[in-house]
Enzyme design. Structure first.
Site, PDB file in Angstrom:
ATOM      1  N   GLU A 102       0.828  -1.208   0.000  1.00 21.54           N
ATOM      2  CA  GLU A 102       0.000   0.000   0.000  1.00 21.54           C
ATOM      3  C   GLU A 102       0.864   1.262   0.000  1.00 21.54           C
ATOM      4  O   GLU A 102       0.526   2.245  -0.664  1.00 21.54           O
ATOM      5  CB  GLU A 102      -0.954  -0.034   1.200  1.00 21.54           C
ATOM      6  CG  GLU A 102      -2.049  -1.085   1.027  1.00 21.54           C
ATOM      7  CD  GLU A 102      -2.984  -1.185   2.210  1.00 21.54           C
ATOM      8  OE1 GLU A 102      -4.194  -0.987   2.040  1.00 21.54           O
ATOM      9  OE2 GLU A 102      -2.492  -1.472   3.325  1.00 21.54           O
ATOM     10  N   GLU A 135      -3.772  -9.545   3.878  1.00 22.60           N
ATOM     11  CA  GLU A 135      -4.544  -9.262   5.096  1.00 22.60           C
ATOM     12  C   GLU A 135      -5.650 -10.279   5.346  1.00 22.60           C
ATOM     13  O   GLU A 135      -6.053 -10.500   6.494  1.00 22.60           O
ATOM     14  CB  GLU A 135      -5.156  -7.851   5.009  1.00 22.60           C
ATOM     15  CG  GLU A 135      -4.165  -6.722   5.195  1.00 22.60           C
ATOM     16  CD  GLU A 135      -3.462  -6.319   3.919  1.00 22.60           C
ATOM     17  OE1 GLU A 135      -2.753  -5.304   3.923  1.00 22.60           O
ATOM     18  OE2 GLU A 135      -3.620  -7.026   2.898  1.00 22.60           O
TER      19      GLU A 135
END
Length: 704
Positions: A105, A125
């Protein structure tokens, strides 16, 4: 800046370096340092472009797990990614090692991305029950497309640099030194007058509105449904869909709301527990007291399915392996079993012929035990028979060099008795691999009475080299996994005798989250294995205990051993791994009930699961009472990695905590009325309920 983030200059290029070993996790100090670096870069007119790079072995590899459960410290990761994207100079992410989760990210917040060809990226995640919470669902689809972005997020897989380049996640691969290549790229961009390029505003990975809607619907009907039991995948799709029609700020807020919803689910609690339990399993007293012995050459006795799998696992770990079989025909078969694995890798493009040849050069087939004289560790993987194993160990005692670790790959047998065939019981340990041993990650390291700490530490070192998940198991029949398996298999057998269909039991388990039911699993493993074990124990079976093998024995007496014979609990067409219910088995079940005088009754799916799990948890508690397992999380790891327990439920002992130990005890006492011997509650459960404790409390005590 901060101690973990430094900013240096090479002419008009700023280099922002993250140094937070071992994996440059994005803790608060790193986030603060990155934010301040962007402020300084924007304020300095002499800087024309910037590079973000990680020191050491990797680009930031994700969040700092030490902050899990702690109050958040500003700035949040989403805020940092947006600040990088808002920089007025082009910012380049220079990726090596793994840019995972928050690391990817961060790089998506940058305007350009370059990577070492061996680098990997991903948004894993989902493995801890959440979705990316710092723009991953917003930015990744804009460069890689919706289908690819969802595949990466919902699978949690790591994407190699070459694939990431083809998907548009990367802009180029480094040629030579990564930092030098990144600087060259930065100067090139400056020379071209290329400015910042916000990933959140790009659209080349996206299709038309209709195409995007179709891709999202396909994801809901496909990969989201396959992620059965998980909450996060559906929210990933929701967040991605929302981001297509809303501003970055609104989309970021929505993504964060989805993230926070995931945090409240039992699935997330189970997955986080599994994450930490896996890392805690190698923390054993022996590793703290001794260093492992040298380990570069190993011997494997046996070239069958298990021996070949162990050999492949060792070769993949870079070890030299000598495999010994009893004659030329057997060793030729063993070598072929090993070569087949690598031939398949070559066929599927995972390895080249040259790589296969280099690996096989470390493999030596032999029919002579004398060729094991220089092995550091020797693993016996022969038939599960005490006399056979003792005969092998008596030979190994004569040929193995002093200090070699001698290990038995046994599923049930007493390692002390096996060690008694040698003059060096201090060198003998158990290494219980799970089949196929080159794929299954669990390795039970069984601790006999006389093994030294360094012999045990060597077993854990082997597990590390093989990338296995090790669990320390004390000495008892079946150790941790198979001992507990015996109890819940018995509970399942009793339910089928009493009226439950074996197919209803399997369906309940699949709905609970197992990849297959216990009867399908028995067919896969071979029903003859359990039959042999029951016959071996017949002489010592208690007269006042209900027998659990009546129906399974009758299947085996007909020669129905499961998939290997085309028939067992299920019927299998040739080449088919999925069976259909065996009508002849149902006839045998009906006959057995009549012979036993049992009037069958109905079992609801809820009762099936309650009985199955109560038997598992109760025996797990007894394993803890006896010190066979050091801590409850070791039992969880055993069943997550060796027996198909659904990861999002955390393992049987974590499940017990979430279900409520008082509820477990109530179930046991209800079932105890019909069979006081089998269902007698473990004293540990009784004591914990009285004290208001949980298995997690025991884990914390073990860690302190």
């Amino acid at each position: 800046m901060s101690d973990q983030v430094t900013l240096t200059r090479d002419g008009e290029i700023a280099v922002v370096t993250v140094e937070n070993p071992p994996v440059n996790a994005l803790g608060a100090a790193v986030r603060q340092g990155l934010y301040k670096a962007m402020e300084e870069i924007d304020a300095d007119d002499a800087i024309k472009a910037a590079i973000i790079i990680g020191s050491g072995r990797t680009f930031p590899a994700g969040a700092d797990i030490r902050e899990f459960g702690q109050p958040p410290q500003p700035p949040g990761l989403s805020e940092v990614c947006t600040r990088i994207e808002d920089a007025t100079k082009p910012v380049i992410a220079a990726i090596h090692g793994t840019a995972l989760g928050g690391g990817l990210e961060i790089s998506l917040g940058c305007h350009y991305r370059i990577a070492d060809p061996k680098g990997r990226v991903g948004l894993p995640e989902v493995l801890i029950g959440v979705l990316p919470g710092a723009g991953g669902t917003i930015r990744l689809p804009r460069v890689a497309g919706i289908a690819a972005a969802l595949d990466i997020m919902i699978s949690g897989r790591q994407v190699g640099a070459k694939e990431a380049l083809s998907l548009g996640i990367l802009d180029r691969l480094a040629d030579g030194d990564l930092l030098d290549s990144a600087k060259s790229y930065a100067r090139e961009l400056v020379a071209e007058g290329a400015g910042p390029r916000k990933t959140s505003e790009r659209s080349e990975g996206l299709g038309t509105d209709a195409e995007n809607a179709a891709a999202l619907e396909a994801a809901r009907n496909g990969i989201v449904k396959k992620a059965k039991g998980l909450y996060a995948p559906a929210r990933m799709v929701d967040s991605m869909e929302y981001s297509l029609t809303h501003s970055l700020q609104d989309a970021s807020n929505y993504e964060r709301d989805c993230f926070m919803e995931c945090l409240k689910t039992p699935q997330q609690k189970g997955l986080v527990h599994a994450f930490f339990a896996e890392r805690a399993s190698a923390k054993v007293p022996e590793n703290g007291r001794a260093d492992p012995r040298p380990l570069s050459k190993i011997g494997v006795i046996g070239g069958g399915t298990m021996g070949a799998g162990i050999t492949v696992a060792a070769l993949n770990a870079g070890l030299e392996v000598t495999m010994v079989e009893r004659d030329k025909e057997s060793i030729d078969r063993g070598r072929n079993n090993v070569e087949k694995v690598y031939a398949r890798d070559v066929e599927k493009g995972r390895k080249t012929e040259e790589q296969k040849a280099a690996i096989m050069a470390r493999y030596t087939p032999s029919t002579s035990y004398d060729d094991l004289g220089d092995a550091d560790l020797i693993i016996e993987a022969v038939f599960e028979n005490m006399d056979v194993k003792k005969e092998v160990f008596a030979i190994l005692d004569k040929v193995a060099k002093p200090g070699a670790v001698l290990a038995s790959n046994t599923s049930y047998l007493n390692i002390d008795e096996i060690a008694s065939a040698t003059s060096r019981p201090e060198d003998v340990i158990g290494l219980h691999f799970f089949s196929p041993a080159n794929i299954m990650r669990l390795l039970e390291i069984v601790i006999p009475s006389n093994a030294t700490d360094d012999a045990i530490a060597t077993g854990f070192d082997l597990a590390k080299k093989m990338k296995k998940v090790p669990v320390r198991a004390g000495l008892c029949d079946g150790f941790i996994g198979n001992r507990i398996l015996g109890k819940y298999a018995t509970a399942a057998a009793y339910m089928v005798e009493d009226g439950a269909s074996p197919y209803a039991v399997d369906e309940a388990l699949v709905n609970f989250g197992y990849p297959m039911g216990i009867h399908a699993m028995g067919d896969l493993a071979g029903l003859d294995i359990g039959w042999s074990n029951r016959k071996n124990k017949a002489a010592t079976r208690s007269n006042d205990a209900r027998y659990n093998g009546t129906i399974a024995d009758r299947l085996c007496e007909n020669g129905w051993f499961g998939q290997k014979t085309g028939k067992g609990w299920y019927v299998y067409k040739e080449g088919d791994r999925r069976g259909t219910p065996n009508p002849d088995a149902e006839k045998i079940i009906d006959e057995a009930r009549r012979d036993l005088g049992i009037a069958p009754r109905e079992f609801t799916e809820d009762e099936i699961i309650r009985r199955y799990l109560a038997a598992m948890i109760n025996e797990g508690a007894k394993v803890l009472e006896e010190g066979i397992a050091l801590k409850p999380s070791d039992i969880d790891v055993t069943f997550l990695f060796g027996y198909g327990f659904p990861r999002y439920r955390g393992g049987p002992m974590k499940y017990a905590d979430m279900y409520g130990l008082e509820n477990v005890l109530n179930d046991l006492r209800e079932f105890e009325k019909e069979d006081p011997k089998f269902w007698k509650p473990a004293q540990l459960i009784i004591d914990m309920v009285e004290k208001g404790e949980s298995f997690d409390d025991l884990n914390k005590r073990a860690a302190s």
